[in-house]
Design a protein around this motif. Structure first.
Motif, PDB file in Angstrom:
ATOM      1  N   SER A  60     -24.727  20.484  12.673  1.00  0.00           N
ATOM      2  CA  SER A  60     -25.629  21.603  12.959  1.00  0.00           C
ATOM      3  C   SER A  60     -25.742  21.848  14.458  1.00  0.00           C
ATOM      4  O   SER A  60     -25.736  22.997  14.922  1.00  0.00           O
ATOM      5  N   THR A  61     -25.846  20.762  15.217  1.00  0.00           N
ATOM      6  CA  THR A  61     -25.975  20.879  16.673  1.00  0.00           C
ATOM      7  C   THR A  61     -24.725  21.528  17.277  1.00  0.00           C
ATOM      8  O   THR A  61     -24.812  22.453  18.092  1.00  0.00           O
ATOM      9  N   PRO A  93     -26.595  11.668   9.387  1.00  0.00           N
ATOM     10  CA  PRO A  93     -26.177  11.777  10.788  1.00  0.00           C
ATOM     11  C   PRO A  93     -25.042  12.786  11.004  1.00  0.00           C
ATOM     12  O   PRO A  93     -25.019  13.484  12.017  1.00  0.00           O
ATOM     13  N   LEU A  94     -24.113  12.864  10.059  1.00  0.00           N
ATOM     14  CA  LEU A  94     -23.022  13.830  10.192  1.00  0.00           C
ATOM     15  C   LEU A  94     -23.545  15.262  10.123  1.00  0.00           C
ATOM     16  O   LEU A  94     -23.107  16.133  10.890  1.00  0.00           O
ATOM     17  N   PHE A 123     -17.920  22.257  11.738  1.00  0.00           N
ATOM     18  CA  PHE A 123     -18.181  22.464  10.314  1.00  0.00           C
ATOM     19  C   PHE A 123     -17.296  21.567   9.452  1.00  0.00           C
ATOM     20  O   PHE A 123     -17.763  20.906   8.519  1.00  0.00           O
ATOM     21  N   GLY A 124     -15.999  21.551   9.756  1.00  0.00           N
ATOM     22  CA  GLY A 124     -15.038  20.827   8.920  1.00  0.00           C
ATOM     23  C   GLY A 124     -15.249  19.336   8.899  1.00  0.00           C
ATOM     24  O   GLY A 124     -14.934  18.670   7.907  1.00  0.00           O
ATOM     25  N   ALA A 125     -15.798  18.764   9.982  1.00  0.00           N
ATOM     26  CA  ALA A 125     -16.015  17.316  10.038  1.00  0.00           C
ATOM     27  C   ALA A 125     -17.365  16.913   9.475  1.00  0.00           C
ATOM     28  O   ALA A 125     -17.621  15.714   9.307  1.00  0.00           O
ATOM     29  N   THR A 126     -18.216  17.889   9.167  1.00  0.00           N
ATOM     30  CA  THR A 126     -19.574  17.540   8.743  1.00  0.00           C
ATOM     31  C   THR A 126     -20.030  18.356   7.527  1.00  0.00           C
ATOM     32  O   THR A 126     -19.903  17.917   6.402  1.00  0.00           O
ATOM     33  N   LEU A 155     -30.439  22.499  11.153  1.00  0.00           N
ATOM     34  CA  LEU A 155     -30.744  21.229  11.825  1.00  0.00           C
ATOM     35  C   LEU A 155     -32.165  20.789  11.502  1.00  0.00           C
ATOM     36  O   LEU A 155     -32.410  19.619  11.160  1.00  0.00           O
ATOM     37  N   VAL A 156     -33.111  21.715  11.587  1.00  0.00           N
ATOM     38  CA  VAL A 156     -34.508  21.398  11.270  1.00  0.00           C
ATOM     39  C   VAL A 156     -34.633  20.954   9.812  1.00  0.00           C
ATOM     40  O   VAL A 156     -35.324  19.973   9.495  1.00  0.00           O
TER      41      VAL A 156
END
Length: 477
Positions: free
Chosen positions: A340-341, A334-335, A385-388, A451-452
């Motif tokens: 990506s979104t 989920p992260l 980016f940094g959180a995921t 994302l895909v």
């Protein structure tokens, strides 16, 4: 294979947290090395009279060394142990930092940057491997995220030290202490964390999974007891037996173990390689390699550009703490989807903002509100980016591979990451010549593709024991 279970009574001990912190310092070297060039690149370009292409290579050459270091790290870790590779990485990084500081020509600088890069490549593989192998499953994500936290702190430290040193001389190209140019001191500072990591690494226990592989079962049981806080010898022996089963083989581990039916590799190895590719393909390191030059191009002077780069790095550190707090609760997949979104949206805004620019190179300017819009979008991108993707990819790479191929598979994935990093950072100056809107548009497309990829192929590993990873992947016999 039946599912393994946690050792009864295991808990997060202070011991496992401390040794995970020590291992994660390798990430600090990683972050420091990839960003220290940020403040030095313009001065180096000026002093050695470099072309755009050669300047880009001076920035990114360390990544080739890192790819080589990562490639060989797995085999070294399986033969010599995780501790030995940590120490070797620290020594190589220190040599590279000293050599870069004393460089007398661009090719001399390139050589020492590559040497330091080898140390960084070793660190990039061994830190997540070691942390995954000592951490209890229920907090493994948080402890593995320390690697990315250390990377972000290393980036911050490099940018901050660059700013302080440049300010002391009135510019990175000017002379400062002892008559040395400021940019030389920027590189030399890297010796300090390298020495600290090397000394601390000598004091941590060896990975219990490496000890089992070497037949040192009593030592492995002792280490597991220390890191899990368990005194029940029977429970520890059962855990050692589970590790033995997952490692069972009749030959020495090698890169040949990664062979599989899909384009020559096991599917899980391809997932690791593509995770690494997309982590770099979205262009994150362009922000940290070229941010000072980038913000000067939108109207900031050198001092303001350094300050903005430092603020961006602080943001990166702060949001990594969010990932540490959520990765074992929300999960890995989920992260990545959220990241990506968000990156796709932010990069699209940056592409649109720079499409409004006039001029090119050092004369590029953004009219009206487009400058602030670009700065905000860049920082939103760093947050996403940094959180995921920043921490979560390293968590997955450390844990998603079966025990018997973990070090080798992570080495291949990390080498792919460094090569992707090299391609992205080397190509950026040329892409910027075409137009920054084109560069950020390309990164936006790659964020969409990531994302895909996550939706279709990335597994969820939250809470799983390492012995359950890839249980259906046959061993080579």
């Amino acid at each position: 294979m039946p599912e393994s279970s946690p050792v009864a009574g295991e808990r997060a001990t202070a011991k496992v947290v401390l040794i995970s912190v020590v291992a994660a310092i390798g990430g600090f070297l990683f972050g420091f090395d990839t960003s220290v060039i940020n403040g030095a690149v313009d001065a180096v370009t000026q002093q050695f009279g470099l072309s755009e292409a050669l300047s880009g290579f001076a920035v990114s050459c360390a990544l080739l060394g890192a790819a080589a270091g990562a490639w060989f790290a797995g085999g070294l870790a399986d033969r010599r142990g995780r501790k030995a590779v940590m120490v070797a990485g620290a020594v190589m990084f220190a040599i590279g930092a000293i050599g870069s500081a004393f460089a007398f020509a661009v090719w001399d600088l390139v050589l020492w940057r590559v040497v330091g890069g080898v140390g960084v490549g070793l660190a990039s593989v061994i830190a997540p491997t070691y942390i995954a192998e000592v951490a209890p499953a229920r907090i493994r994500g948080r402890l593995a995220s320390l690697q990315q936290l250390a990377i972000t702190i290393g980036i911050f430290a490099a940018l901050l030290s660059d700013a302080v040193i440049a300010d002391s001389g009135g510019g990175a190209a000017n002379e400062t202490w002892f008559g040395w140019e400021a940019w030389r001191w920027m590189f030399l500072v890297g010796v300090v964390p390298a020495v600290v990591w090397g000394l601390l690494a000598l004091g941590v226990p060896e990975s219990p999974r490496f000890l089992v592989a070497r037949g040192q079962l009593d030592k492995a049981s002792d280490v597991l007891g220390q890191v899990l806080g368990v005194t029940d010898r029977e429970a520890l022996q059962r855990k050692v037996s589970q590790i033995q089963t997952s490692l069972h083989r009749e030959d020495r581990p090698s890169l040949r173990d990664l062979r599989g039916p899909r384009f020559g590799l096991h599917p899980v190895v391809w997932v690791g390689i593509l995770l690494s590719f997309f982590q770099q393909g979205v262009g994150i390191n362009v922000i940290f390699y070229y941010s000072t030059s980038l913000w000067q191009s939108v109207g900031f002077d050198e001092s303001q550009a350094f300050t903005t780069s430092v603020i961006t790095s602080v943001t990166n550190v702060a949001v990594t703490l969010i990932a540490i707090a959520t990765v074992d609760r929300i999960g890995r997949k989920p992260l990545l989807i959220a990241g990506s979104t968000g990156m796709f949206a932010a990069l699209t805004v940056m592409a649109v903002a720079f499409s409004q620019a006039s001029g090119s190179g050092e004369d590029l300017t953004l009219p009206g509100a487009w400058g602030p819009v670009a700065v905000v979008a860049a920082n939103v991108y760093v947050v996403c980016f940094g959180a995921t993707w920043g921490p979560v990819v390293w968590v997955l790479l450390g844990e998603m591979f079966p025990n018997r191929i973990r070090a080798a598979a992570l080495a291949v994935a990390a080498a792919a990451q460094w090569l992707a990093n090299f391609a992205i950072s080397t190509s950026f100056p040329s892409l910027a010549e075409v137009g920054l809107q084109f560069a950020y548009g390309l990164y936006a497309v790659l964020a969409l593709l990531s994302l895909v990829f996550v939706l279709r192929t990335v597994p969820e590993t939250k809470g799983m024991e390492l012995e359950d990873m890839g249980a259906d992947t046959p061993a080579r016999t």
